[in-house]
Design a protein around this motif. Structure first.
Motif, PDB file in Angstrom:
ATOM      1  N   GLU A  90       0.834  -1.204   0.000  1.00 31.85           N
ATOM      2  CA  GLU A  90       0.000   0.000   0.000  1.00 31.85           C
ATOM      3  C   GLU A  90       0.871   1.257   0.000  1.00 31.85           C
ATOM      4  O   GLU A  90       0.583   2.221  -0.718  1.00 31.85           O
ATOM      5  N   GLU A  91       1.943   1.251   0.767  1.00 31.99           N
ATOM      6  CA  GLU A  91       2.871   2.384   0.769  1.00 31.99           C
ATOM      7  C   GLU A  91       3.488   2.585  -0.610  1.00 31.99           C
ATOM      8  O   GLU A  91       3.625   3.714  -1.087  1.00 31.99           O
ATOM      9  N   LYS A  92       3.841   1.492  -1.266  1.00 31.76           N
ATOM     10  CA  LYS A  92       4.436   1.593  -2.599  1.00 31.76           C
ATOM     11  C   LYS A  92       3.429   2.117  -3.624  1.00 31.76           C
ATOM     12  O   LYS A  92       3.779   2.903  -4.499  1.00 31.76           O
ATOM     13  N   LYS A  97       1.631   6.568  -7.052  1.00 29.13           N
ATOM     14  CA  LYS A  97       0.620   7.575  -7.383  1.00 29.13           C
ATOM     15  C   LYS A  97       1.200   8.975  -7.261  1.00 29.13           C
ATOM     16  O   LYS A  97       0.927   9.839  -8.099  1.00 29.13           O
ATOM     17  N   SER A  98       1.991   9.212  -6.231  1.00 30.00           N
ATOM     18  CA  SER A  98       2.567  10.547  -6.029  1.00 30.00           C
ATOM     19  C   SER A  98       3.550  10.890  -7.145  1.00 30.00           C
ATOM     20  O   SER A  98       3.634  12.038  -7.575  1.00 30.00           O
ATOM     21  N   GLN A 103       4.641  14.006 -12.196  1.00 28.61           N
ATOM     22  CA  GLN A 103       4.989  14.006 -13.616  1.00 28.61           C
ATOM     23  C   GLN A 103       3.926  14.708 -14.449  1.00 28.61           C
ATOM     24  O   GLN A 103       4.215  15.262 -15.496  1.00 28.61           O
ATOM     25  N   ALA A 104       2.692  14.703 -13.977  1.00 26.01           N
ATOM     26  CA  ALA A 104       1.595  15.306 -14.739  1.00 26.01           C
ATOM     27  C   ALA A 104       1.513  16.810 -14.545  1.00 26.01           C
ATOM     28  O   ALA A 104       0.816  17.483 -15.285  1.00 26.01           O
ATOM     29  N   GLU A 105       2.219  17.355 -13.539  1.00 24.04           N
ATOM     30  CA  GLU A 105       2.168  18.793 -13.306  1.00 24.04           C
ATOM     31  C   GLU A 105       2.841  19.535 -14.450  1.00 24.04           C
ATOM     32  O   GLU A 105       3.908  19.161 -14.920  1.00 24.04           O
ATOM     33  N   ILE A 106       2.207  20.597 -14.874  1.00 24.12           N
ATOM     34  CA  ILE A 106       2.755  21.417 -15.952  1.00 24.12           C
ATOM     35  C   ILE A 106       3.249  22.726 -15.353  1.00 24.12           C
ATOM     36  O   ILE A 106       2.524  23.410 -14.642  1.00 24.12           O
TER      37      ILE A 106
END
Length: 108
Positions: A90-92, A97-98, A103-106
């Protein structure tokens, strides 16, 4: 659920009154393969989860939980893993996800 995923499919099928042949046709399988899945001798192909959900009018997300929970349980049982393994997994997942969010931030 305490049943295996194959047993779960069998229960769904019998509750709905379908034969192996009828459900196999809906899933685009032959009845021999479906029988092996129900008896735990073959794995269900995750690519057919949507067909299974449609055949029984099931929530797709809940069906994925059943399917992948079964897959994880089988691996954990085979390798005699402790329940701590699930916490680490679950931690992984949260870490992965983080990373994807970053990576999706522009940036402008």
């Amino acid at each position: 659920m305490k049943a295996t995923f194959g047993e779960y499919i069998r229960q769904l099928r019998t509750d709905k009154g379908l034969t192996l042949t009828e459900l196999a046709a809906l899933l685009k399988l032959d009845s021999a393969n479906l029988s092996k899945i129900e008896n735990g001798k073959r794995e269900f192909d995750e690519k057919r989860l949507d067909k299974l959900a449609n055949a029984f009018d099931l929530n797709f997300e809940k069906l994925k939980v059943e399917y992948f929970g079964d897959q994880f349980a089988k691996k954990m049982y085979a390798y005699n893993c402790s329940s701590e393994t699930l916490m680490v997994a679950e931690e992984k997942v949260n870490y992965l996800k983080s990373i994807n969010v970053k990576q999706a931030e522009i940036k402008f």
